[in-house]
Design a protein around this motif. Sequence first.
Motif, PDB file in Angstrom:
ATOM      1  N   LEU A  16     -20.198 -12.087 -12.063  1.00  0.00           N
ATOM      2  CA  LEU A  16     -21.278 -13.037 -11.809  1.00  0.00           C
ATOM      3  C   LEU A  16     -21.143 -14.244 -12.721  1.00  0.00           C
ATOM      4  N   TRP A  17     -21.017 -15.419 -12.136  1.00  0.00           N
ATOM      5  CA  TRP A  17     -20.886 -16.657 -12.902  1.00  0.00           C
ATOM      6  C   TRP A  17     -22.262 -17.074 -13.421  1.00  0.00           C
ATOM      7  N   LEU A  18     -22.290 -17.615 -14.636  1.00  0.00           N
ATOM      8  CA  LEU A  18     -23.543 -17.969 -15.309  1.00  0.00           C
ATOM      9  C   LEU A  18     -23.568 -19.452 -15.649  1.00  0.00           C
ATOM     10  N   ILE A  19     -24.733 -20.064 -15.529  1.00  0.00           N
ATOM     11  CA  ILE A  19     -24.919 -21.458 -15.940  1.00  0.00           C
ATOM     12  C   ILE A  19     -25.950 -21.463 -17.068  1.00  0.00           C
ATOM     13  N   ASP A  20     -25.504 -21.728 -18.263  1.00  0.00           N
ATOM     14  CA  ASP A  20     -26.369 -21.703 -19.438  1.00  0.00           C
ATOM     15  C   ASP A  20     -26.956 -23.077 -19.732  1.00  0.00           C
ATOM     16  N   ASN A  21     -28.144 -23.063 -20.341  1.00  0.00           N
ATOM     17  CA  ASN A  21     -28.775 -24.264 -20.904  1.00  0.00           C
ATOM     18  C   ASN A  21     -28.965 -25.382 -19.886  1.00  0.00           C
ATOM     19  N   MET A  22     -29.466 -25.020 -18.730  1.00  0.00           N
ATOM     20  CA  MET A  22     -29.782 -26.017 -17.713  1.00  0.00           C
ATOM     21  C   MET A  22     -31.057 -26.764 -18.100  1.00  0.00           C
ATOM     22  N   GLU A  23     -31.292 -27.880 -17.446  1.00  0.00           N
ATOM     23  CA  GLU A  23     -32.542 -28.626 -17.583  1.00  0.00           C
ATOM     24  C   GLU A  23     -33.344 -28.383 -16.310  1.00  0.00           C
ATOM     25  N   LEU A  24     -34.370 -27.553 -16.402  1.00  0.00           N
ATOM     26  CA  LEU A  24     -35.113 -27.142 -15.221  1.00  0.00           C
ATOM     27  C   LEU A  24     -36.548 -27.652 -15.201  1.00  0.00           C
ATOM     28  N   THR A  25     -36.940 -28.456 -16.186  1.00  0.00           N
ATOM     29  CA  THR A  25     -38.323 -28.929 -16.254  1.00  0.00           C
ATOM     30  C   THR A  25     -38.673 -29.780 -15.035  1.00  0.00           C
ATOM     31  N   ASP A  26     -37.819 -30.750 -14.722  1.00  0.00           N
ATOM     32  CA  ASP A  26     -38.090 -31.624 -13.566  1.00  0.00           C
ATOM     33  C   ASP A  26     -38.038 -30.847 -12.258  1.00  0.00           C
ATOM     34  N   LEU A  27     -37.124 -29.888 -12.173  1.00  0.00           N
ATOM     35  CA  LEU A  27     -37.025 -29.097 -10.951  1.00  0.00           C
ATOM     36  C   LEU A  27     -38.286 -28.254 -10.754  1.00  0.00           C
ATOM     37  N   ALA A  28     -38.784 -27.648 -11.834  1.00  0.00           N
ATOM     38  CA  ALA A  28     -40.008 -26.850 -11.728  1.00  0.00           C
ATOM     39  C   ALA A  28     -41.175 -27.719 -11.261  1.00  0.00           C
ATOM     40  N   ALA A  29     -41.241 -28.946 -11.776  1.00  0.00           N
ATOM     41  CA  ALA A  29     -42.304 -29.865 -11.345  1.00  0.00           C
ATOM     42  C   ALA A  29     -42.149 -30.217  -9.869  1.00  0.00           C
ATOM     43  N   LYS A  30     -40.916 -30.410  -9.415  1.00  0.00           N
ATOM     44  CA  LYS A  30     -40.662 -30.725  -8.012  1.00  0.00           C
ATOM     45  C   LYS A  30     -41.068 -29.561  -7.106  1.00  0.00           C
ATOM     46  N   VAL A  31     -40.747 -28.357  -7.525  1.00  0.00           N
ATOM     47  CA  VAL A  31     -41.114 -27.176  -6.740  1.00  0.00           C
ATOM     48  C   VAL A  31     -42.628 -27.057  -6.644  1.00  0.00           C
ATOM     49  N   THR A  32     -43.322 -27.307  -7.755  1.00  0.00           N
ATOM     50  CA  THR A  32     -44.782 -27.255  -7.746  1.00  0.00           C
ATOM     51  C   THR A  32     -45.362 -28.338  -6.834  1.00  0.00           C
ATOM     52  N   GLU A  33     -44.781 -29.529  -6.901  1.00  0.00           N
ATOM     53  CA  GLU A  33     -45.279 -30.661  -6.100  1.00  0.00           C
ATOM     54  C   GLU A  33     -45.103 -30.429  -4.613  1.00  0.00           C
ATOM     55  N   THR A  34     -43.941 -29.922  -4.232  1.00  0.00           N
ATOM     56  CA  THR A  34     -43.608 -29.805  -2.811  1.00  0.00           C
ATOM     57  C   THR A  34     -43.921 -28.439  -2.221  1.00  0.00           C
ATOM     58  N   GLY A  35     -44.048 -27.428  -3.080  1.00  0.00           N
ATOM     59  CA  GLY A  35     -44.207 -26.078  -2.576  1.00  0.00           C
ATOM     60  C   GLY A  35     -42.923 -25.502  -2.008  1.00  0.00           C
ATOM     61  N   ARG A  36     -41.805 -26.156  -2.302  1.00  0.00           N
ATOM     62  CA  ARG A  36     -40.494 -25.706  -1.809  1.00  0.00           C
ATOM     63  C   ARG A  36     -39.695 -25.115  -2.960  1.00  0.00           C
ATOM     64  N   SER A  37     -39.440 -23.830  -2.899  1.00  0.00           N
ATOM     65  CA  SER A  37     -38.703 -23.140  -3.963  1.00  0.00           C
ATOM     66  C   SER A  37     -37.222 -23.000  -3.650  1.00  0.00           C
ATOM     67  N   GLU A  38     -36.798 -23.421  -2.464  1.00  0.00           N
ATOM     68  CA  GLU A  38     -35.398 -23.358  -2.079  1.00  0.00           C
ATOM     69  C   GLU A  38     -34.894 -24.761  -1.792  1.00  0.00           C
ATOM     70  N   PHE A  39     -33.601 -24.967  -2.003  1.00  0.00           N
ATOM     71  CA  PHE A  39     -33.025 -26.303  -1.908  1.00  0.00           C
ATOM     72  C   PHE A  39     -31.512 -26.182  -1.796  1.00  0.00           C
ATOM     73  N   PHE A  40     -30.887 -27.286  -1.472  1.00  0.00           N
ATOM     74  CA  PHE A  40     -29.418 -27.367  -1.452  1.00  0.00           C
ATOM     75  C   PHE A  40     -28.950 -27.505  -2.893  1.00  0.00           C
ATOM     76  N   PHE A  41     -28.097 -26.585  -3.320  1.00  0.00           N
ATOM     77  CA  PHE A  41     -27.592 -26.573  -4.694  1.00  0.00           C
ATOM     78  C   PHE A  41     -26.113 -26.909  -4.678  1.00  0.00           C
ATOM     79  N   ALA A  42     -25.712 -27.796  -5.586  1.00  0.00           N
ATOM     80  CA  ALA A  42     -24.291 -28.154  -5.674  1.00  0.00           C
ATOM     81  C   ALA A  42     -23.892 -28.334  -7.128  1.00  0.00           C
ATOM     82  N   MET A  43     -22.731 -27.785  -7.463  1.00  0.00           N
ATOM     83  CA  MET A  43     -22.164 -27.951  -8.800  1.00  0.00           C
ATOM     84  C   MET A  43     -20.648 -27.959  -8.671  1.00  0.00           C
TER      85      MET A  43
END
Length: 321
Positions: A275-302
């Motif tokens: 299992l690949w791991l992504i450490d020390n992400m910045e998720l504050t803005d994403l959490a706010a976006k999820v709360t604002e939109t009510g959408r917990s799923e999204f297109f993820f790219a890395m």
Amino acid sequence: MTISTPVTTPTQDEVIGYIDSLSNWGRWGEDDRLGTLNLITPEARIRAAQLVKDGTVVSLSRNIDPDDADPLGTGLAVVQRFMGIGEAEHHMGKGTVRFDGVTEYVGIAAHGSNTHLDGLAHYSWDGKNYNGFGADQITSIGGSKALSVHHASDGIVTRGVLLDIPALHGVPWLQPSHAITPEELLAAEERQGVTVGSGDALLVHTGHAARTYAEGPNSPRNPNQPGLQAACLPFLRERDVAVIGGDAIQDVQPSGYGLDMLRPIHTVGLVALGLWLIDNMELTDLAAKVTETGRSEFFFAMLPWRMVGVTSSATNPIALF
């Protein structure tokens, strides 16, 4: 919402048993080097692309800044930047040129405060890496011969799901050393109306980065951090998560186990599950976006760097809505 507490916390011997009971070794062939990235099929990418509705992008990485190299206080975040100025005039030789250029050398301690991807050679157990490759194939000079981040050259493009644990508890962030249980993951799914599935990039918001910015980092000698308890490992295996990311280092610290299992999510995740791991992400803005939109799923790219023989890559994942 009432959250049930786990009946038991696995003992260290039980967690060590996960190395065998949760193993993906041989699942995708004896020479497999992708691990859970095999779960990101073309069909999974197509389904993820269908989640794009308004084109809004949220970066999930923090800056790599030599002037603020260790914002989370990990004690491992050396960034060196050397600028070369005036190369054009210096190297062109005859005459004077009207343009100039700047180059630089940048050195990064990849496994540090910066957002980074952990490759499968990052941890070993009993002299073995994922799928039975020998840990002796990694040397300080030759690098990692069998497993390397360059194997993720197709990128990690799939459905992303954010589970917001502070929001579950009605707080801005979890306290240091909060051990997230499988019951909390299930309760967050129920609250947010989303189910983590095969091939997903599961992102777990703890608020660690926001708390650190507000209150200051812990000492590297006392690295208390919220994160997943080892009891979450069967959940990750059963759901066939392709990659897991968080705004700390995945493992609750201290983990409650001895030096052999200091970081069970890392050890069992990387070695047994692949299992690949992504450490020390910045998720504050994403959490706010999820709360604002009510959408917990999204297109993820890395798109990690195609660096051969290394166990990590600095990276800038994105969530596209």
